[in-house]
Motif scaffolding. Structure first.
Motif, mmCIF file in Angstrom:
data_model
loop_
_atom_site.group_PDB
_atom_site.id
_atom_site.type_symbol
_atom_site.label_atom_id
_atom_site.label_comp_id
_atom_site.label_asym_id
_atom_site.label_seq_id
_atom_site.Cartn_x
_atom_site.Cartn_y
_atom_site.Cartn_z
ATOM 1 N N GLY A 32 0.825 -1.195 0.000
ATOM 2 C CA GLY A 32 0.000 0.000 0.000
ATOM 3 C C GLY A 32 0.857 1.241 0.000
ATOM 4 O O GLY A 32 2.084 1.168 0.135
ATOM 5 N N GLU A 33 0.189 2.364 -0.118
ATOM 6 C CA GLU A 33 0.880 3.640 -0.162
ATOM 7 C C GLU A 33 1.508 3.995 1.184
ATOM 8 O O GLU A 33 1.128 3.441 2.217
ATOM 9 N N PHE A 34 2.395 4.979 1.145
ATOM 10 C CA PHE A 34 2.974 5.528 2.361
ATOM 11 C C PHE A 34 1.851 5.989 3.298
ATOM 12 O O PHE A 34 0.911 6.640 2.848
ATOM 13 N N GLY A 35 1.958 5.611 4.563
ATOM 14 C CA GLY A 35 0.970 6.051 5.544
ATOM 15 C C GLY A 35 -0.298 5.225 5.579
ATOM 16 O O GLY A 35 -1.232 5.538 6.318
ATOM 17 N N SER A 36 -0.330 4.132 4.808
ATOM 18 C CA SER A 36 -1.557 3.327 4.786
ATOM 19 C C SER A 36 -1.713 2.480 6.053
ATOM 20 O O SER A 36 -2.829 2.088 6.399
ATOM 21 N N GLY A 37 -0.607 2.203 6.744
ATOM 22 C CA GLY A 37 -0.714 1.473 8.008
ATOM 23 C C GLY A 37 0.022 0.150 8.046
ATOM 24 O O GLY A 37 -0.136 -0.633 8.983
ATOM 25 N N LYS A 38 0.878 -0.089 7.061
ATOM 26 C CA LYS A 38 1.619 -1.349 6.988
ATOM 27 C C LYS A 38 2.495 -1.545 8.240
ATOM 28 O O LYS A 38 2.489 -2.616 8.853
ATOM 29 N N THR A 39 3.233 -0.512 8.592
ATOM 30 C CA THR A 39 4.135 -0.595 9.748
ATOM 31 C C THR A 39 3.355 -0.731 11.051
ATOM 32 O O THR A 39 3.761 -1.464 11.958
ATOM 33 N N GLN A 40 2.207 -0.066 11.124
ATOM 34 C CA GLN A 40 1.379 -0.180 12.328
ATOM 35 C C GLN A 40 0.897 -1.621 12.512
ATOM 36 O O GLN A 40 0.898 -2.146 13.632
ATOM 37 N N ILE A 41 0.498 -2.270 11.434
ATOM 38 C CA ILE A 41 0.051 -3.670 11.526
ATOM 39 C C ILE A 41 1.222 -4.557 11.963
ATOM 40 O O ILE A 41 1.065 -5.432 12.816
ATOM 41 N N GLU A 74 8.357 2.978 21.509
ATOM 42 C CA GLU A 74 7.255 3.637 22.228
ATOM 43 C C GLU A 74 5.891 3.136 21.739
ATOM 44 O O GLU A 74 4.958 2.998 22.530
ATOM 45 N N ARG A 75 5.803 2.898 20.460
ATOM 46 C CA ARG A 75 4.544 2.411 19.890
ATOM 47 C C ARG A 75 4.254 0.982 20.367
ATOM 48 O O ARG A 75 3.115 0.632 20.667
ATOM 49 N N ILE A 76 5.296 0.167 20.424
ATOM 50 C CA ILE A 76 5.154 -1.202 20.944
ATOM 51 C C ILE A 76 4.658 -1.161 22.382
ATOM 52 O O ILE A 76 3.728 -1.886 22.758
ATOM 53 N N ARG A 212 -9.556 5.473 9.477
ATOM 54 C CA ARG A 212 -10.101 4.251 8.872
ATOM 55 C C ARG A 212 -9.188 3.787 7.734
ATOM 56 O O ARG A 212 -8.608 4.602 7.003
ATOM 57 N N ARG A 213 -9.095 2.478 7.595
ATOM 58 C CA ARG A 213 -8.301 1.897 6.517
ATOM 59 C C ARG A 213 -9.083 0.755 5.871
ATOM 60 O O ARG A 213 -9.897 0.115 6.530
ATOM 61 N N ILE A 214 -8.804 0.510 4.614
ATOM 62 C CA ILE A 214 -9.451 -0.588 3.891
ATOM 63 C C ILE A 214 -8.390 -1.637 3.590
ATOM 64 O O ILE A 214 -7.302 -1.306 3.106
ATOM 65 N N SER A 231 -9.391 0.179 11.780
ATOM 66 C CA SER A 231 -8.927 1.492 12.225
ATOM 67 C C SER A 231 -7.529 1.411 12.816
ATOM 68 O O SER A 231 -7.138 0.377 13.364
ATOM 69 N N ILE A 232 -6.802 2.513 12.712
ATOM 70 C CA ILE A 232 -5.544 2.662 13.447
ATOM 71 C C ILE A 232 -5.824 3.662 14.566
ATOM 72 O O ILE A 232 -6.078 4.837 14.295
ATOM 73 N N THR A 233 -5.829 3.183 15.795
ATOM 74 C CA THR A 233 -6.126 4.058 16.934
ATOM 75 C C THR A 233 -4.865 4.258 17.766
ATOM 76 O O THR A 233 -3.837 3.625 17.505
ATOM 77 N N ASN A 234 -4.942 5.114 18.795
ATOM 78 C CA ASN A 234 -3.750 5.305 19.630
ATOM 79 C C ASN A 234 -3.397 4.061 20.431
ATOM 80 O O ASN A 234 -2.262 3.927 20.894
ATOM 81 N N THR A 235 -4.343 3.130 20.571
ATOM 82 C CA THR A 235 -4.021 1.875 21.251
ATOM 83 C C THR A 235 -3.646 0.762 20.265
ATOM 84 O O THR A 235 -3.297 -0.329 20.689
HETATM 85 P P1 ADP Z 1 3.043 2.756 6.250
HETATM 86 O O1 ADP Z 1 3.988 1.860 6.968
HETATM 87 O O2 ADP Z 1 2.031 2.009 5.447
HETATM 88 O O3 ADP Z 1 3.724 3.830 5.476
HETATM 89 P P2 ADP Z 1 2.273 3.446 8.913
HETATM 90 O O4 ADP Z 1 2.009 2.077 9.384
HETATM 91 O O5 ADP Z 1 3.515 4.097 9.370
HETATM 92 O O6 ADP Z 1 2.172 3.529 7.336
HETATM 93 O O7 ADP Z 1 1.001 4.290 9.317
HETATM 94 C C1 ADP Z 1 1.103 5.631 9.624
HETATM 95 C C2 ADP Z 1 -0.239 6.071 10.093
HETATM 96 O O8 ADP Z 1 -0.612 5.372 11.279
HETATM 97 C C3 ADP Z 1 -0.235 7.526 10.486
HETATM 98 O O9 ADP Z 1 -0.518 8.316 9.374
HETATM 99 C C4 ADP Z 1 -1.336 7.558 11.498
HETATM 100 O O10 ADP Z 1 -2.559 7.719 10.820
HETATM 101 C C5 ADP Z 1 -1.338 6.194 12.124
HETATM 102 N N1 ADP Z 1 -0.695 6.203 13.447
HETATM 103 C C6 ADP Z 1 0.609 6.057 13.720
HETATM 104 N N2 ADP Z 1 0.835 6.168 15.037
HETATM 105 C C7 ADP Z 1 -0.350 6.388 15.607
HETATM 106 C C8 ADP Z 1 -0.791 6.600 16.954
HETATM 107 N N3 ADP Z 1 0.061 6.599 17.979
HETATM 108 N N4 ADP Z 1 -2.096 6.810 17.165
HETATM 109 C C9 ADP Z 1 -2.978 6.806 16.144
HETATM 110 N N5 ADP Z 1 -2.623 6.617 14.855
HETATM 111 C C10 ADP Z 1 -1.342 6.415 14.594
#
Ligand code: ADP
Ligand code: MG
Length: 239
Positions: A32-41, A74-76, A212-214, A231-235
């Motif tokens: 997916g694109e930058f910022g889509s949430g890959k790293t968060q997952i 910190e995110r972990i 929100r993400r798809i 969703s990507i939330t603060n938790t």
């Molecule tokens: P990718 O790896 O696909 O480029 P990321 O996984 O880094 O994208 O996702 C970045 C997005 O995750 C941010 O734009 C933000 O919307 C969301 N995000 C990151 N950290 C937090 C947080 N602590 N709380 C809520 N949303 C967050």
């Protein structure tokens, strides 16, 4: 496929799309694109793999190969705390390794065989991202064939690790909003195309409104195609 185990993503919808969660013995590609949430997952699954099976984990450890410098302790910790886990302990169970170039990235994966064969508690390997160094070092059409050959070998090694040691492998791949601008580069092909000549599950992550993400399942051999919202939330990752 009875022996395949699943790790929850934190979202029931996303788990549903994946047939119950991120699978062991399989490589799952998140693109997916930058910022889509890959790293968060990737962060969330590295935490969740440590949960007991009744909570969607495998009571296992994670190995996180970070090629872009986006691993955040910190995110972990925040994700761990939200699940009632000890953040320090959770962090200790994630071995993060910064890969500085393709040779380093490949060498790390080659060494994993040794590490994992001695530590059967490792149940997840993340490579975030699989393509960034390859793209940077082998740019230009004239280098494409060599790059794909090297990348395919690397990916096959990861698939083999997943199969032999019954662990989950997640790789990420950033794609551009305008893939037509990168015509001819098979790692940028968005949609139903086959990216690599390796088996696995491919999931496209797309931005939607706000947090929100798809997630869209792409040509999975044993799972129905479809789309879900999470969703990507603060938790962390949630429905
Ligand atoms: P990718 O790896 O696909 O480029 P990321 O996984 O880094 O994208 O996702 C970045 C997005 O995750 C941010 O734009 C933000 O919307 C969301 N995000 C990151 N950290 C937090 C947080 N602590 N709380 C809520 N949303 C967050
Ligand atoms: Mg990322």
């Amino acid at each position: 496929r009875a022996s395949v185990k699943k790790i929850t993503t934190g979202s029931q919808a996303l788990d549903g799309l994946l047939g119950g969660g991120i699978e062991t013995r399989t490589m799952t590609e998140l693109f997916g694109e930058f910022g889509s949430g890959k790293t968060q997952i990737c962060h969330q699954v590295s935490v969740n793999v440590q949960l007991p099976s009744e909570k969607g984990g495998l009571s296992g450890k994670a190995l996180y190969i970070d090629t872009e410098g986006t691993f955040r302790t910190e995110r972990i910790k925040a994700m761990a705390s939200a699940l009632g886990l000890d953040p320090k302990e959770v962090l200790q169970n994630i071995m993060s390794i910064r890969a500085i170039n393709t040779d380093h990235q490949i060498a790390i994966v080659e060494e994993l065989q040794d590490i994992i064969s001695k530590d059967n508690t490792i149940k997840l390997v993340v490579v975030d991202s699989i393509t960034s160094h390859f793209r940077a070092e082998y740019s230009g059409r004239e280098n494409l064939a060599v790059r794909q050959q090297k990348l395919n070998r690397h990916l096959h090694q990861l698939v083999r690790l997943a199969e032999i040691y019954d662990l989950a492998v997640i790789v990420t791949n950033q794609v551009m909003a305008r893939p037509d601008m990168f015509y001819g580069d098979p790692t940028v092909a968005v949609g139903g195309h086959t990216l690599y000549h390796v088996p696995g599950i491919r999931v496209q992550i797309k931005k939607s409104r706000g947090n929100r993400r798809i997630a869209r399942m792409v040509d999975a051999p044993h799972l129905p195609e479809g789309e879900v919202v999470f969703s990507i939330t603060n938790t962390g990752i949630r429905d």
